[in-house]
Design an enzyme around this catalytic site. Structure first.
Site, PDB file in Angstrom:
ATOM      1  N   CYS A 140      23.773  15.084  -0.782  1.00 21.01           N
ATOM      2  CA  CYS A 140      23.472  13.695  -0.432  1.00 21.01           C
ATOM      3  C   CYS A 140      23.390  12.860  -1.721  1.00 21.01           C
ATOM      4  O   CYS A 140      24.385  12.719  -2.417  1.00 21.01           O
ATOM      5  CB  CYS A 140      22.190  13.650   0.399  1.00 21.01           C
ATOM      6  SG  CYS A 140      21.680  12.026   0.979  1.00 21.01           S
ATOM      7  N   ASP A 155      30.385  11.645   9.484  1.00 26.12           N
ATOM      8  CA  ASP A 155      29.348  11.052   8.631  1.00 26.12           C
ATOM      9  C   ASP A 155      29.484   9.529   8.659  1.00 26.12           C
ATOM     10  O   ASP A 155      30.391   8.967   8.040  1.00 26.12           O
ATOM     11  CB  ASP A 155      29.507  11.576   7.205  1.00 26.12           C
ATOM     12  CG  ASP A 155      28.342  11.201   6.296  1.00 26.12           C
ATOM     13  OD1 ASP A 155      27.659  10.204   6.586  1.00 26.12           O
ATOM     14  OD2 ASP A 155      28.127  11.899   5.288  1.00 26.12           O
ATOM     15  N   HIS A 188      26.652  13.852   8.501  1.00 22.05           N
ATOM     16  CA  HIS A 188      26.008  13.868   7.190  1.00 22.05           C
ATOM     17  C   HIS A 188      24.958  14.986   7.151  1.00 22.05           C
ATOM     18  O   HIS A 188      24.408  15.376   8.165  1.00 22.05           O
ATOM     19  CB  HIS A 188      25.349  12.516   6.929  1.00 22.05           C
ATOM     20  CG  HIS A 188      24.831  12.378   5.528  1.00 22.05           C
ATOM     21  ND1 HIS A 188      25.659  12.304   4.434  1.00 22.05           N
ATOM     22  CD2 HIS A 188      23.568  12.309   5.051  1.00 22.05           C
ATOM     23  CE1 HIS A 188      24.942  12.183   3.337  1.00 22.05           C
ATOM     24  NE2 HIS A 188      23.658  12.190   3.690  1.00 22.05           N
TER      25      HIS A 188
END
Length: 275
Positions: free
Chosen positions: A154, A211, A243
């Site tokens: 991330c 995502d 995600h």
């Protein structure tokens, strides 16, 4: 086999970020049997940088080093578990607390507030320098500076790309669902797409086709930038994953994509001389 000099490590409770609790039933826990694992500090830019270290307790020679870069939630239990998983594979894994000068992510229970009041205040140049110091410290504590890798998730996925354009010592990077484009600010003056031409280490990017925060058109733009720069990089997209598909403690976890990504990461490290 030999036992490396003992580093005094503090043991922390297995706690997750309050911004993502309760944790999912799919949460993976990796024990520390056969490992030297816990919290330490690293001298960096005149301060003591907190970090989590995991490595085999006994080994011969020096260990390949993997810098593990946190999600937006800091070095909570999931990132510590990633370090232990890597240590079980024979790596010295170190995850520095890269927000510590700006604040404590455990003080935030709301993701939006965490991003606005803490994450946005952390300068990229500070982060890259702290990673340099972490790599150097690891090389003095059982790690092999000639076998240095980075992986990030991330927020840390973006940093992994940037570090691959920053560090001439890096041998390989793996970026898990890190943003590739964005607005340029004083703290974030460039983004991975701007750095494609300057990559000095091979990078593997792992992304989810579902995502919503990283649209596929930005992934394709990064692919084009990589091709234009003739950079040694590859991007894999898992069409059904969203995600944070490796975050086993969250509902976003996709076990199949996570397992495949993990094996691809290990193979990428091996292919590029990290191990």
């Amino acid at each position: 086999m030999r036992k490396e000099e003992t580093i005094e490590l503090k043991q922390a409770p297995a706690s997750f970020s309050p911004a993502v609790t309760p944790v999912s039933a799919t949460t993976v826990y990796t024990d520390s049997e056969g490992l030297h694992a816990g919290e330490t500090t690293i001298p960096s830019q005149g301060e003591d940088l907190p970090a989590y270290l995991a490595r085999p307790a006994s080994f011969s020679g020096k260990l390949p080093i993997v810098l593990v870069v946190q999600e937006i939630f800091g070095v909570h239990e999931h990132i510590r578990d990633i370090c232990r998983r890597l240590a079980k594979e024979g790596y010295l894994a170190i995850a520095p607390e890269l927000y510590f000068r700006q604040g404590d992510p455990t003080q935030y229970s709301d993701i939006g507030e965490l991003l606005d009041k803490l994450v946005s205040k952390v300068p990229d140049q500070q982060v890259l320098a702290d990673l340099d110091h972490s790599a150097h410290w690891a090389s003095l504590h059982g790690g092999d500076a000639s076998k240095l890798a980075i992986t990030g998730f991330c927020w840390g996925g973006r940093i992994a790309w940037l570090y691959a354009a920053h560090s001439p010592q890096l041998k390989a990077g793996v970026a898990w669902y890190g943003k590739l484009v964005g607005n340029k600010t004083l703290t974030n003056p460039t983004h991975p797409i701007d750095e494609a031409i300057d990559l000095t280490a091979p990078v593997l990017g792992l992304y989810g086709g579902q995502d919503s925060g990283i649209p596929l058109d930005t992934v394709e733009s990064m692919r084009q930038a990589i091709r234009a720069a003739n950079a040694d990089a590859e991007i894999v997209v898992y069409p059904q994953a969203g995600h944070a598909f490796n975050a086993d403690y969250r509902p976003s976890y996709d076990a199949e994509a996570a397992a495949d990504g993990w094996q691809r990461m290990l193979a990428w490290f091996a292919k590029n001389g990290v191990k």
